[in-house]
Design a protein around this motif. Structure first.
Motif, PDB file in Angstrom:
ATOM      1  N   SER A 178      11.502  48.173   8.196  1.00  0.00           N
ATOM      2  CA  SER A 178      11.081  46.900   7.623  1.00  0.00           C
ATOM      3  C   SER A 178      10.589  47.215   6.217  1.00  0.00           C
ATOM      4  O   SER A 178       9.518  47.787   6.033  1.00  0.00           O
ATOM      5  CB  SER A 178       9.965  46.254   8.454  1.00  0.00           C
ATOM      6  N   THR A 236      14.160  43.410   7.594  1.00  0.00           N
ATOM      7  CA  THR A 236      13.797  44.124   8.824  1.00  0.00           C
ATOM      8  C   THR A 236      15.054  44.286   9.663  1.00  0.00           C
ATOM      9  O   THR A 236      15.740  43.300   9.950  1.00  0.00           O
ATOM     10  CB  THR A 236      12.723  43.349   9.610  1.00  0.00           C
ATOM     11  N   LYS A 257      16.925  40.067  17.816  1.00  0.00           N
ATOM     12  CA  LYS A 257      16.428  39.156  16.789  1.00  0.00           C
ATOM     13  C   LYS A 257      15.914  37.849  17.395  1.00  0.00           C
ATOM     14  O   LYS A 257      14.790  37.421  17.091  1.00  0.00           O
ATOM     15  CB  LYS A 257      17.534  38.860  15.763  1.00  0.00           C
ATOM     16  N   LEU A 309      15.889  39.043   8.818  1.00  0.00           N
ATOM     17  CA  LEU A 309      15.891  39.785  10.079  1.00  0.00           C
ATOM     18  C   LEU A 309      17.347  40.026  10.445  1.00  0.00           C
ATOM     19  O   LEU A 309      18.095  39.080  10.699  1.00  0.00           O
ATOM     20  CB  LEU A 309      15.181  38.968  11.154  1.00  0.00           C
ATOM     21  N   ILE A 348       8.011  46.548  18.251  1.00  0.00           N
ATOM     22  CA  ILE A 348       8.382  45.899  16.992  1.00  0.00           C
ATOM     23  C   ILE A 348       7.115  45.577  16.202  1.00  0.00           C
ATOM     24  O   ILE A 348       6.208  44.928  16.721  1.00  0.00           O
ATOM     25  CB  ILE A 348       9.185  44.606  17.253  1.00  0.00           C
ATOM     26  N   MET A 367      13.166  48.654  16.152  1.00  0.00           N
ATOM     27  CA  MET A 367      13.110  48.383  14.720  1.00  0.00           C
ATOM     28  C   MET A 367      13.391  49.677  13.968  1.00  0.00           C
ATOM     29  O   MET A 367      12.675  50.667  14.120  1.00  0.00           O
ATOM     30  CB  MET A 367      11.739  47.838  14.331  1.00  0.00           C
ATOM     31  N   THR A 426      12.763  38.202  19.402  1.00  0.00           N
ATOM     32  CA  THR A 426      11.612  38.334  18.511  1.00  0.00           C
ATOM     33  C   THR A 426      11.159  36.976  18.003  1.00  0.00           C
ATOM     34  O   THR A 426       9.959  36.655  18.001  1.00  0.00           O
ATOM     35  CB  THR A 426      11.953  39.252  17.328  1.00  0.00           C
ATOM     36  N   LEU A 475      16.812  45.440  13.164  1.00  0.00           N
ATOM     37  CA  LEU A 475      16.686  45.732  14.586  1.00  0.00           C
ATOM     38  C   LEU A 475      18.015  46.268  15.105  1.00  0.00           C
ATOM     39  O   LEU A 475      19.085  45.808  14.695  1.00  0.00           O
ATOM     40  CB  LEU A 475      16.304  44.476  15.380  1.00  0.00           C
TER      41      LEU A 475
END
Length: 288
Positions: A212, A202, A43, A35, A23, A209, A46, A204
Motif C-alpha cells: 500500500s 493498495t 477487494k 484498490l 490487511i 496485501m 475488504t 491485494l
C-alpha cells in the motif's frame, strides 16, 4: 497533517475457500486510493467489511476516527457507495429514486441530485430499463453524491464504460476531492484510470496485501527493463524486483533506476500501475 478517513489494521476474514489475511492501510482526507488485484483477491470483501456488511474475524476498522461498529448508521450517512452490478429496479425512474433516497438520507439534497442528472444528461422521468449501462452507472454515482458524503467507496464504478463516459466520471471524482475533507476508495481493474487520478495504490493478491504505497513513489521507484537473459548478470541483485521470462528476452521490474548501467540492447521504460501489479502477481520462474 491530514486526518485519516479510513484506518484498517490487521483485518482478517475466513471463508471455506478463501481467507483475507492481515490487511492494513489508511486513507487520508483529500486523497484517492486505488484498490487493485485480480478477481478473487479480496477487494470486495475488504469493501464490505468497511461498510459493516461482513463482520471481520479479527482486526480493527475505523472510519472518520470512529470504530466502524460504534454507530454504523451514523457513519453510513457520510459514505456514498457504488457497486459494479447493483442497479435500481428497472421500472423506476430517476424521480422515483429521489423519492426513495430522500427518506433514507437526512442530508439528501434534491437540488444537487437534479444538477447531477442534468450534468450527466439523464432523463428524470424515463424508466431505467431504457438506460444504457453508462447511464445507469451515472445514476448510481449521482445517487451516491446527492447526500453530501465525505467518503466515496466505489467497486468497479467505471467497468464496462466507454472512454468518454469514464473520462467524464473521473473528472467528477477529481472535483469531489477538491474539498480536502473528502476521500475516495476506488476498486478497479482499469488501472489506467488509477494512473490518472489515484494518490495511493493498495495491491491485494489471494487475500493478502502485497503493498500500500503512494502512486507517485511507485512510479518513481520502479521501471520496466527489457533485455536478454545474459544481460541480467550486469544488474545488481538489489535492483531486480521481479522477472518475467519470454522466449527471446525477459522483462524485469527494476528499482534504483538512476543507478542502472544500460547498454544498447536494454530498453528501460517507466512502470505503469498495471505493469507493477502484473509483475507482483505473476508466477515468476527462476532464471539461472
Amino acid at each position: 497533517m491530514a486526518n485519516s478517513i479510513i484506518e484498517v489494521s490487521g483485518l482478517c476474514k475466513s471463508y471455506s475457500s478463501f481467507q483475507l489475511q492481515d490487511i492494513s492501510f489508511s486513507l487520508a482526507e483529500g486523497c484517492i486510493m486505488g484498490l487493485i488485484g485480480e478477481n478473487g483477491a479480496g477487494k470486495t470483501t475488504t469493501l464490505k467489511a468497511l461498510l459493516d456488511i461482513v463482520r471481520p474475524d479479527s482486526g480493527e476498522i475505523r472510519l472518520f476516527g470512529q470504530p466502524v461498529r460504534s454507530d454504523s448508521a451514523l457513519l453510513k450517512e457520510q459514505i456514498g457507495v457504488v457497486w459494479e452490478n447493483s442497479f435500481f429496479y428497472e421500472g423506476l425512474t430517476a424521480q422515483d429514486v429521489q423519492r426513495c433516497m430522500a427518506g433514507v438520507y437526512k442530508q439528501w439534497d434534491s437540488v444537487l441530485y437534479r444538477r447531477l442528472l442534468d450534468q450527466f444528461q439523464l432523463p428524470f422521468r424515463q424508466p431505467m430499463q431504457k438506460f444504457s449501462r453508462g447511464m445507469r452507472m451515472k445514476l448510481l454515482i449521482a445517487n451516491a453524491l446527492a447526500h453530501h458524503p465525505r467518503l466515496l467507496i466505489l467497486d468497479e464504478a467505471t467497468s464496462g464504460l466507454d472512454p468518454v463516459v469514464r473520462s467524464e466520471i473521473l473528472d467528477l471524482f477529481l472535483e469531489f476531492i477538491q474539498d480536502e475533507t473528502h476521500s475516495i476508495l476506488f476498486s478497479s481493474h482499469i488501472t489506467s484510470d488509477l494512473d490518472k487520478i489515484a494518490d495511493y495504490v493498495t495491491l491485494l493478491h489471494q487475500g493478502q496485501m502485497l503493498f500500500s504505497e503512494e502512486k507517485n513513489r511507485l512510479q518513481e521507484q520502479y521501471g520496466v527493463l527489457r533485455c536478454s537473459v545474459s544481460a541480467l548478470h550486469t544488474l545488481a541483485p538489489q535492483q531486480i524486483v521481479r522477472i518475467i521470462p519470454h522466449d527471446f528476452h525477459c522483462e524485469v521490474l527494476v528499482t534504483q533506476k538512476e543507478h542502472l548501467r544500460l547498454t544498447e540492447q536494454m530498453i528501460l521504460e517507466p512502470a505503469t500501475i498495471e505493469q507493477i501489479m502484473l509483475f507482483y502477481i505473476t508466477d515468476i520462474h527462476t532464471i539461472n
